[in-house]
Design an enzyme around this catalytic site. Structure first.
Site, PDB file in Angstrom:
ATOM      1  CE  LYS A 142      -5.010  -0.498  17.485  1.00  0.00           C
ATOM      2  NZ  LYS A 142      -4.281  -0.670  18.767  1.00  0.00           N
ATOM      3  CD  GLU A 184      -2.957 -10.271  22.223  1.00  0.00           C
ATOM      4  OE1 GLU A 184      -3.416  -9.567  23.143  1.00  0.00           O
ATOM      5  OE2 GLU A 184      -2.122  -9.840  21.399  1.00  0.00           O
ATOM      6  CE  LYS A 226      -9.333  -5.871  18.717  1.00  0.00           C
ATOM      7  NZ  LYS A 226      -8.037  -6.216  18.184  1.00  0.00           N
ATOM      8  CD  GLU A 236      -4.852   2.340  20.805  1.00  0.00           C
ATOM      9  OE1 GLU A 236      -5.079   1.287  20.176  1.00  0.00           O
ATOM     10  OE2 GLU A 236      -3.730   2.624  21.251  1.00  0.00           O
ATOM     11  NE  ARG A 243      -8.394  -0.982  18.581  1.00  0.00           N
ATOM     12  CZ  ARG A 243      -8.685  -1.378  17.355  1.00  0.00           C
ATOM     13  NH1 ARG A 243      -9.542  -0.693  16.646  1.00  0.00           N
ATOM     14  NH2 ARG A 243      -8.140  -2.467  16.856  1.00  0.00           N
ATOM     15  CG  ASN A 247      -2.526  -1.304  22.967  1.00  0.00           C
ATOM     16  OD1 ASN A 247      -2.684  -2.163  22.113  1.00  0.00           O
ATOM     17  ND2 ASN A 247      -2.834  -0.043  22.768  1.00  0.00           N
ATOM     18  CG  HIS A 250       0.037  -5.384  23.412  1.00  0.00           C
ATOM     19  ND1 HIS A 250      -0.704  -6.084  24.339  1.00  0.00           N
ATOM     20  CD2 HIS A 250      -0.311  -5.900  22.202  1.00  0.00           C
ATOM     21  CE1 HIS A 250      -1.468  -6.972  23.708  1.00  0.00           C
ATOM     22  NE2 HIS A 250      -1.249  -6.882  22.428  1.00  0.00           N
ATOM     23  CG  HIS A 267       1.973 -10.281  19.310  1.00  0.00           C
ATOM     24  ND1 HIS A 267       2.494  -9.021  19.497  1.00  0.00           N
ATOM     25  CD2 HIS A 267       0.657 -10.197  19.662  1.00  0.00           C
ATOM     26  CE1 HIS A 267       1.541  -8.210  19.934  1.00  0.00           C
ATOM     27  NE2 HIS A 267       0.420  -8.901  20.037  1.00  0.00           N
TER      28      HIS A 267
END
Ligand code: NAD
Ligand code: GLY
Length: 364
Positions: A142, A184, A226, A236, A243, A247, A250, A267
């Protein structure tokens, strides 16, 4: 040296995790198609690591274009992106030029997007230097930039050819950034790896103390999670799960980042507060119990992350969340937890429930 593979057919690539690999040109050189390489970094990371990466390449005969961007999420935009193209065109970089991202997720996302679009696509390598980028953003392809109306709204899928995570670079990372990366890391435990979540509960103080073995283990296990998710749903597009589960937290978190102004909340900090909101909503649906939510909060607190959201007001959150990429056919598609270690995508959350959760999770 730890090495794992992201299995994506002809776009498959390795992730190498080890100390002191930045200055080993032997790892990079086999991936460079021509003599030209463009290394993109920023004004914080470049003084620390740009020479270590580029001097051995120059000594090996490579022609190196160095691009140093201003640091920070607020510069993840078109204007800054264009300066990468300016430098590459000035140096007559051709279609065989490999773009190397040296920095955290902001640099990785921008350099990746530049490589996806420069002359319709050139090879790309990630050299992530933050915990967040080593466990998440450098893997999976991404890439993109922010828009004033929404986070990461302009971008492309563009897989790197290699990810080189030098764990020694984490020595210079500020504590607040280390914690942001841990958000994360915790995510993988929550969405699909309960034993890892439990390992994190037992080992958080080692991670905060930058124990090299604990960090290397957490990075590898995160990347493994991941890689498995991305291999099954690269773009996704899965109707459920897939996928999108990466998130977790998020959609709430992006509302905080955009609403507060890019760079105010890191973030990872926004994801942490957003994950607690997702856990609370999951509890409201009867999927998590009070003790599960307590453990989610306690682990984030142990990682020195915020567990309460920014005071934007529920209406503003919902407005911003409506701009998120996770909106499908006008419906908010949230990632929620059916239990610790298992997540689903869920589009049936009632607006009043989301509002109540936001109000309960944010200071006035
Ligand atoms: P960042 O890139 O802003 O880096 C954090 C800070 O640390 C910056 O000031 C940076 O200059 C500095 N820094 C980087 N490496 C350092 C080092 N070794 N020593 C000292 N300072 C160092 O932030 P981040 O947390 O790495 O990444 C966040 C970004 O990643 C966000 O824009 C987010 O949207 C994006 N992201 C993308 C994906 C993806 O899949 N592409 C996934 C998660 C997050
Ligand atoms: N960080 C979300 C993803 O890579 O899909």
């Amino acid at each position: 040296m730890r090495r794992l593979n992201v299995a994506l057919g002809e776009r498959s690539y390795d992730i190498v995790i080890a100390p002191d690999i930045l200055g080993q040109p032997g790892l990079l050189l086999p991936f460079l198609q021509t003599k030209r390489v463009a290394v993109v970094s920023n004004d914080i990371v470049a003084p620390l690591y740009l020479a270590a990466l580029t001097e051995p390449l120059a000594q090996a005969g490579m022609e190196v274009t160095r691009v140093v961007l201003p640091d920070g999420e607020r510069h993840k935009n078109w204007e800054t992106l264009n300066t990468i193209f300016d430098a590459m065109l000035r140096d007559r970089c051709d279609r065989g030029t490999t773009v190397v991202a040296l920095g955290g997720g902001v640099i990785g996302d921008m350099a990746g997007f530049a490589s996806a679009t420069y002359q319709r696509g050139v090879p790309f390598i990630q050299v992530p230097t933050t915990l967040l980028s080593q466990v998440d953003s450098s893997v999976g392809g991404k890439t993109g930039i922010n828009h004033p109306l929404g986070k990461n709204m302009i971008g492309a899928f563009w897989q790197p050819r290699l990810v080189l995570a030098d764990t020694v670079t984490l020595d210079s990372l500020p504590d607040r950034e280390l914690s942001a990366g841990l958000a994360e890391v915790i995510k993988y435990g929550l969405i699909r790896d309960l034993p890892f979540f439990e390992w994190l509960e037992a080992n958080m103080s080692k991670l905060l103390g930058r124990d090299p073995a604990a960090l290397a283990y957490a990075i590898e296990r995160s990347c493994r999670n991941k890689a498995e998710v991305v291999s099954c749903d690269e773009r996704e597009t899965a109707k459920e799960g897939g996928r999108a589960l990466l998130n977790l937290g998020h959609t709430f978190g992006h509302a905080i980042e955009t609403g507060m102004g890019y760079g105010q909340w890191l973030h990872g900090e926004a994801v942490a507060a957003g994950t607690v909101m997702a856990a609370r909503l999951s509890q409201r649906l009867g999927w998590l119990d009070a003790d599960d939510v307590r453990r989610v909060i306690a682990l984030h607190e142990a990682a020195r992350l915020p567990v309460r959201g920014a005071p934007l007001g529920a209406a503003r959150y919902l407005d911003l969340m409506g701009h998120d990429k996770k909106v499908v056919a006008g419906r908010l598609r949230l990632v929620l937890l059916t239990r610790l270690g298992e997540a689903v995508t869920y589009s049936d959350a009632v607006r009043s429930d989301i509002e109540s959760v936001i109000e309960a999770c944010c200071d006035a």
